[in-house]
Design a protein around this motif. Structure first.
Motif, mmCIF file in Angstrom:
data_model
loop_
_atom_site.group_PDB
_atom_site.id
_atom_site.type_symbol
_atom_site.label_atom_id
_atom_site.label_comp_id
_atom_site.label_asym_id
_atom_site.label_seq_id
_atom_site.Cartn_x
_atom_site.Cartn_y
_atom_site.Cartn_z
ATOM 1 N N UNK A 30 -2.705 8.716 53.404
ATOM 2 C CA UNK A 30 -1.284 9.066 53.469
ATOM 3 C C UNK A 30 -0.510 8.150 54.411
ATOM 4 N N UNK A 31 -0.977 6.925 54.540
ATOM 5 C CA UNK A 31 -0.344 6.012 55.489
ATOM 6 C C UNK A 31 1.075 5.648 55.091
ATOM 7 N N UNK A 32 1.415 5.799 53.818
ATOM 8 C CA UNK A 32 2.785 5.507 53.386
ATOM 9 C C UNK A 32 3.787 6.492 53.975
ATOM 10 N N UNK A 33 3.299 7.634 54.459
ATOM 11 C CA UNK A 33 4.205 8.659 54.986
ATOM 12 C C UNK A 33 4.682 8.356 56.390
ATOM 13 N N UNK A 34 3.936 7.514 57.111
ATOM 14 C CA UNK A 34 4.272 7.265 58.518
ATOM 15 C C UNK A 34 4.619 5.793 58.723
ATOM 16 N N UNK A 35 5.325 5.450 59.792
ATOM 17 C CA UNK A 35 5.640 4.043 60.066
ATOM 18 C C UNK A 35 4.363 3.210 60.193
ATOM 19 N N UNK A 36 4.425 1.972 59.711
ATOM 20 C CA UNK A 36 3.242 1.109 59.714
ATOM 21 C C UNK A 36 2.692 0.905 61.125
ATOM 22 N N UNK A 37 3.583 0.740 62.099
ATOM 23 C CA UNK A 37 3.132 0.528 63.474
ATOM 24 C C UNK A 37 2.373 1.735 63.993
ATOM 25 N N UNK A 38 2.795 2.936 63.609
ATOM 26 C CA UNK A 38 2.099 4.145 64.037
ATOM 27 C C UNK A 38 0.731 4.239 63.367
ATOM 28 N N UNK A 39 0.672 3.884 62.088
ATOM 29 C CA UNK A 39 -0.620 3.893 61.403
ATOM 30 C C UNK A 39 -1.616 2.981 62.106
ATOM 31 N N UNK A 40 -1.180 1.815 62.526
ATOM 32 C CA UNK A 40 -2.079 0.876 63.196
ATOM 33 C C UNK A 40 -2.609 1.470 64.497
ATOM 34 N N UNK A 41 -1.814 2.337 65.130
ATOM 35 C CA UNK A 41 -2.237 2.958 66.391
ATOM 36 C C UNK A 41 -3.249 4.077 66.173
ATOM 37 N N UNK A 42 -3.151 4.768 65.035
ATOM 38 C CA UNK A 42 -3.932 6.004 64.870
ATOM 39 C C UNK A 42 -5.045 5.897 63.835
ATOM 40 N N UNK A 43 -5.195 4.745 63.194
ATOM 41 C CA UNK A 43 -6.158 4.653 62.084
ATOM 42 C C UNK A 43 -7.607 4.771 62.547
ATOM 43 N N UNK A 44 -7.858 4.632 63.850
ATOM 44 C CA UNK A 44 -9.195 4.787 64.396
ATOM 45 C C UNK A 44 -9.141 5.748 65.579
ATOM 46 N N UNK A 45 -9.944 6.824 65.522
ATOM 47 C CA UNK A 45 -9.986 7.806 66.606
ATOM 48 C C UNK A 45 -11.151 7.451 67.523
ATOM 49 N N UNK A 46 -10.823 7.116 68.761
ATOM 50 C CA UNK A 46 -11.851 6.608 69.667
ATOM 51 C C UNK A 46 -11.935 7.391 70.976
ATOM 52 N N UNK A 47 -11.330 8.569 71.010
ATOM 53 C CA UNK A 47 -11.378 9.401 72.225
ATOM 54 C C UNK A 47 -11.976 10.757 71.864
ATOM 55 N N UNK A 48 -12.574 11.454 72.835
ATOM 56 C CA UNK A 48 -13.125 12.784 72.567
ATOM 57 C C UNK A 48 -12.019 13.788 72.212
ATOM 58 N N UNK A 49 -12.314 14.658 71.269
ATOM 59 C CA UNK A 49 -11.362 15.663 70.811
ATOM 60 C C UNK A 49 -11.881 17.048 71.229
ATOM 61 N N UNK A 50 -10.962 17.913 71.668
ATOM 62 C CA UNK A 50 -11.336 19.229 72.222
ATOM 63 C C UNK A 50 -11.594 20.264 71.134
ATOM 64 N N UNK A 51 -12.344 19.869 70.116
ATOM 65 C CA UNK A 51 -12.590 20.752 68.974
ATOM 66 C C UNK A 51 -13.271 22.052 69.394
ATOM 67 N N UNK A 52 -14.359 21.950 70.145
ATOM 68 C CA UNK A 52 -15.149 23.134 70.478
ATOM 69 C C UNK A 52 -14.350 24.131 71.314
ATOM 70 N N UNK A 53 -13.540 23.624 72.218
ATOM 71 C CA UNK A 53 -12.744 24.496 73.082
ATOM 72 C C UNK A 53 -11.773 25.343 72.259
#
Length: 228
Positions: free
Chosen positions: A192-215
């Motif tokens: 769904x990258x067409x929905x967001x600005x291209x510059x934002x997609x480049x920032x978020x296309x890879x998740x490299x930090x821990x996420x607080x899922x379990x909490x």
């Protein structure tokens, strides 16, 4: 002790190219809450499949969706009416993203596209009730701009003032997506990258930090599983 039954109100479909590997949104929540003794019933309200009664399960969970709560769809208006019935019946309810927004709208709040643009990718949420900070995955431009009377905002970000809302003992809702794994999020961003600005997609296309899922999974499970 009999397992509690949680009704998942499915308000959208995951991208077809990801469904084979990750399932639908209801599957993701069943996985998220897999450590709890819950049984799940799925209602695809986005396709017009609704429960018969607000009390036919022990708790409700509303998923995310690509739709806006302000869009003119019969199923959305019907869902708002059902939420009001669930609220009156005091059946514990949790909402995520679209679910967070439609709970607020159903009870008198206001939702619109945020003039400051999108929130996407890992975002830090500050909780006023616990004093903690959680990094969770966001994917939205719509926001709850005004909360309903009696609701308490207990979480926010720099760009989203009403990101976590508590409705007394009845409801708890989150703007971010604790059910999204980093890998699913990367696939979603690509699909769904067409929905967001291209510059934002480049920032978020890879998740490299821990996420607080379990909490957050623990918080949701405890909220839905408590005795009424």
């Amino acid at each position: 002790m009999t397992a509690k039954t949680i009704g998942i109100l499915v308000t959208g479909h995951s991208p077809a190219e990801l469904a084979g590997e990750y399932g639908n949104y209801a599957d993701m929540f069943a996985t998220l809450l897999g450590t709890f003794d819950f049984a799940f019933k799925r209602y695809f309200v986005v396709d017009g499949e609704f429960p018969e009664s607000p009390s036919e399960v022990d708790g409700w969970l509303l998923t995310g969706s690509k739709f806006g709560v302000y869009e003119d769809h019969d199923w959305i208006r019907r869902l708002e009416a059902f939420i009001r019935e669930v609220h009156a019946a005091k059946v514990p309810t949790v909402g995520i993203c679209f679910g967070h927004q439609v709970m607020a709208k159903a009870l008198g709040g206001h939702v619109e596209k945020f003039k400051g643009g999108w929130s996407a990718g890992p975002v830090t949420y500050t909780r006023s009730d616990t004093g903690e900070e959680h990094v969770l995955l966001a994917w939205h431009q719509d926001q709850v701009i005004r909360v309903p009377d009696g609701a308490e905002v207990v979480g926010k970000t720099d760009a989203c003032e009403n990101a976590v809302i508590r409705y007394g003992d009845w409801g708890l809702s989150y703007q971010p997506h604790p059910e999204f794994s980093p890998r699913f999020f990367e696939g979603l961003a690509e699909a769904r990258k067409a929905a967001i600005p291209e510059a934002l997609f480049e920032q978020v296309k890879k998740v490299e930090v821990p996420i607080a899922t379990d909490k957050i999974a623990q918080e949701i499970g405890e909220f839905l599983g408590r005795n009424r």
